[in-house]
Enzyme design. Structure first.
Site, PDB file in Angstrom:
ATOM      1  N   THR A 132      20.718 -49.547 -14.322  1.00  0.00           N
ATOM      2  CA  THR A 132      21.561 -49.823 -13.389  1.00  0.00           C
ATOM      3  C   THR A 132      23.059 -49.190 -13.737  1.00  0.00           C
ATOM      4  O   THR A 132      23.243 -49.497 -14.973  1.00  0.00           O
ATOM      5  CB  THR A 132      21.678 -51.297 -12.798  1.00  0.00           C
ATOM      6  OG1 THR A 132      22.690 -51.503 -11.957  1.00  0.00           O
ATOM      7  CG2 THR A 132      21.721 -52.193 -14.023  1.00  0.00           C
ATOM      8  N   ASP A 133      24.027 -49.064 -12.715  1.00  0.00           N
ATOM      9  CA  ASP A 133      25.470 -48.589 -13.402  1.00  0.00           C
ATOM     10  C   ASP A 133      26.067 -50.161 -13.425  1.00  0.00           C
ATOM     11  O   ASP A 133      27.025 -50.321 -14.114  1.00  0.00           O
ATOM     12  CB  ASP A 133      26.095 -48.053 -12.057  1.00  0.00           C
ATOM     13  CG  ASP A 133      26.286 -48.920 -10.727  1.00  0.00           C
ATOM     14  OD1 ASP A 133      25.565 -49.919 -10.558  1.00  0.00           O
ATOM     15  OD2 ASP A 133      26.981 -48.460  -9.706  1.00  0.00           O
ATOM     16  N   GLU A 134      25.413 -51.265 -13.269  1.00  0.00           N
ATOM     17  CA  GLU A 134      26.153 -52.547 -13.785  1.00  0.00           C
ATOM     18  C   GLU A 134      26.366 -52.920 -15.103  1.00  0.00           C
ATOM     19  O   GLU A 134      27.122 -53.583 -15.376  1.00  0.00           O
ATOM     20  CB  GLU A 134      25.315 -53.754 -12.866  1.00  0.00           C
ATOM     21  CG  GLU A 134      25.380 -53.520 -11.388  1.00  0.00           C
ATOM     22  CD  GLU A 134      24.921 -54.907 -10.477  1.00  0.00           C
ATOM     23  OE1 GLU A 134      24.989 -55.916 -11.147  1.00  0.00           O
ATOM     24  OE2 GLU A 134      24.818 -54.766  -9.573  1.00  0.00           O
ATOM     25  N   TYR A 158      22.227 -60.733 -14.807  1.00  0.00           N
ATOM     26  CA  TYR A 158      21.214 -59.418 -14.352  1.00  0.00           C
ATOM     27  C   TYR A 158      21.755 -58.475 -15.531  1.00  0.00           C
ATOM     28  O   TYR A 158      20.837 -57.891 -15.910  1.00  0.00           O
ATOM     29  CB  TYR A 158      21.308 -59.360 -12.886  1.00  0.00           C
ATOM     30  CG  TYR A 158      21.089 -57.884 -12.744  1.00  0.00           C
ATOM     31  CD1 TYR A 158      19.649 -57.678 -12.586  1.00  0.00           C
ATOM     32  CD2 TYR A 158      21.813 -56.987 -12.181  1.00  0.00           C
ATOM     33  CE1 TYR A 158      19.188 -56.525 -12.461  1.00  0.00           C
ATOM     34  CE2 TYR A 158      21.193 -55.812 -11.861  1.00  0.00           C
ATOM     35  CZ  TYR A 158      20.061 -55.234 -11.979  1.00  0.00           C
ATOM     36  OH  TYR A 158      19.613 -54.199 -11.658  1.00  0.00           O
ATOM     37  N   LYS A 162      19.721 -56.266 -18.093  1.00  0.00           N
ATOM     38  CA  LYS A 162      19.569 -54.800 -18.160  1.00  0.00           C
ATOM     39  C   LYS A 162      20.025 -53.856 -19.206  1.00  0.00           C
ATOM     40  O   LYS A 162      19.354 -53.155 -19.484  1.00  0.00           O
ATOM     41  CB  LYS A 162      19.950 -54.099 -16.825  1.00  0.00           C
ATOM     42  CG  LYS A 162      19.213 -54.692 -15.601  1.00  0.00           C
ATOM     43  CD  LYS A 162      17.904 -54.049 -15.354  1.00  0.00           C
ATOM     44  CE  LYS A 162      17.615 -52.744 -15.094  1.00  0.00           C
ATOM     45  NZ  LYS A 162      16.256 -52.277 -15.057  1.00  0.00           N
TER      46      LYS A 162
END
Ligand code: NAD
Ligand code: DAU
Length: 356
Positions: A132-134, A158, A162
């Site tokens: 993810t970009d997060e 989260y 990741k």
């Protein structure tokens, strides 16, 4: 054949359906069927011998080793994860178990399997990790978009879990030479999206006459990508990506949340007008913000376009129309997914979010 993990979830199931619609290479689909896994999404594959579904955990080393040994896949694509930021804030434990420990155990099993391959089978093997970009953290409004070399600054349990999984994947390349590839993608939307996430939640609440809960001032920016474009990006990375490489995937489509909600309201006003003639906008309700809410994500997807020739097919305008129409056309899928467990979550999450 390929092994897909988390293939009963939103993106994984879209990937499996698209994969088998495009070619006959079989798929082993390993999914734990958490609250987010849904066999109804895969109903069209029930009698299809090209789809081998296995209910199980990526953290179950013996199960994964057995599946690899028996089916000899040419690639593993890892979608399996706990994916919802709000849930990671209220109960982070599962995120650590699946996203970190689970990815570690999966990598170990794959390392054992790959170590036993030889020649072209070994050279051609790939492990694609869907991330993810997060992991890159939050941007200020004038900051340039995330490139693949942007530093990691995860802000939620989260995104931290990741990020940890991405680091493990990277380490397995550096240390053991495992042919891994990582994709870091922006916010997906489209068919079969679980209604805890912004877009399906807003569509479903609007139709049910419920409030549309916008966190904080609604000016947080996300970059939205139609899920089928994400699936095509993963196929490109699998077939042509360089081992050890990271690819950012995005829709070149930054929008503040409130604009997304207003667009959904306008489409519903067009397709399914309210009985009282008023706009669904009347249901918008500003509520308490998400703790630690990242302000802006933006993806620079020029590397994957330049090196692999991938770019999204859908614009936000075409993709969101298709999505709203899909939810209107599939009320049964929606009502079945709103199980007791889902209702409980909604009650807890939105209990003390009286209009701010
Ligand atoms: P999802 O929550 O809809 O689906 C996750 C799937 O993984 C479910 O079917 C669940 O049953 C399964 N699963 C969970 N724990 C498991 C375990 N221990 N073993 C096996 N299966 C397990 O998630 P999604 O939105 O489809 O996201 C898929 C992947 O893409 C995730 O890794 C996520 O981090 C990443 N991602 C998602 C988005 C997005 O916008 N949704 C964007 C970028 C990246
Ligand atoms: O950026 C990629 C990520 O996008 C993925 O890695 C995650 O798995 C995926 O869930 C998604 O994370 P977000 O937190 O951005 O998605 P979510 O749909 O939960 O929220 C999108 C934005 O909308 C976010 O700024 C929070 C806001 N929001 C969300 C909900 C559920 C609201 O304002 N109200 C809501 O009720």
């Amino acid at each position: 054949m390929i092994l897909v993990t988390g293939g009963a979830g939103f993106i994984g199931a879209n990937f499996v359906l698209d994969w088998l619609a495009r070619n006959d290479e079989p798929v082993i689909n390993l999914d734990k069927l958490t609250y987010a896994g849904n066999m109804e999404t895969l109903a069209s594959l029930k009698e299809d011998p090209r789809h081998i579904f296995v209910k199980g955990d990526i953290g179950d080393s013996a199960l994964v080793a057995d599946l690899l040994a028996r089916h000899q896949p040419r690639a593993v694509i890892n979608f399996a994860a706990e994916s919802h930021v709000d849930r990671s804030i209220s109960s982070p434990e599962d995120f650590i178990q699946t996203n970190i420990v689970g990815t570690f155990r999966l990598l170990e099993a794959v390392r054992g399997y790959w170590g036993g391959l030889s020649g072209g089978t070994r050279d051609g093997f790939r492990f694609v990790h869907v991330s993810t970009d997060e992991v890159y953290g939050s941007l200020a409004s004038a900051d340039p978009a995330f490139t693949e070399s942007h530093r990691y600054e995860p802000n939620s349990p989260y995104s931290a879990s990741k990020a940890a999984s991405d680091h493990l994947v990277r380490a397995y390349r550096h240390t053991y030479g495992l042919p891994v590839l990582t994709t870091n993608c922006s916010n997906n939307y489209g068919p079969y999206h679980f209604p805890e996430k912004l877009i399906p939640l807003m569509i479903i609440n609007a139709l049910a006459g419920k409030p549309l809960p916008v966190y904080g001032d609604g000016m947080q920016v996300r970059d939205w990508l139609y899920v089928k474009d994400h699936c095509s990006a993963i196929r490109s990375v699998l077939e042509a990506g360089g081992p050890g490489e990271v690819y950012n995937v995005g829709g070149w489509n930054e929008k503040p949340n409130i604009e997304i909600v207003q667009t959904i309201c306008a489409l519903l006003d067009e397709f399914r007008p309210r009985a009282d003639g008023k706009s669904y906008r009347e249901q918008i309700s500003y509520v308490k913000d998400r703790p630690g809410h990242d302000r802006r994500y933006a993806i620079d997807a020029s590397k994957i376009q330049r090196e692999l020739g991938w770019k999204p097919v859908e614009t936000f305008e075409t993709g969101i129309r298709k999505t709203v129409q899909w939810y209107l056309a599939n009320p049964e899928w929606v009502s079945h997914v709103q199980s007791g467990a889902y209702r409980e979550w909604v009650q807890t999450q939105y209990a003390d979010t009286a209009a701010a």
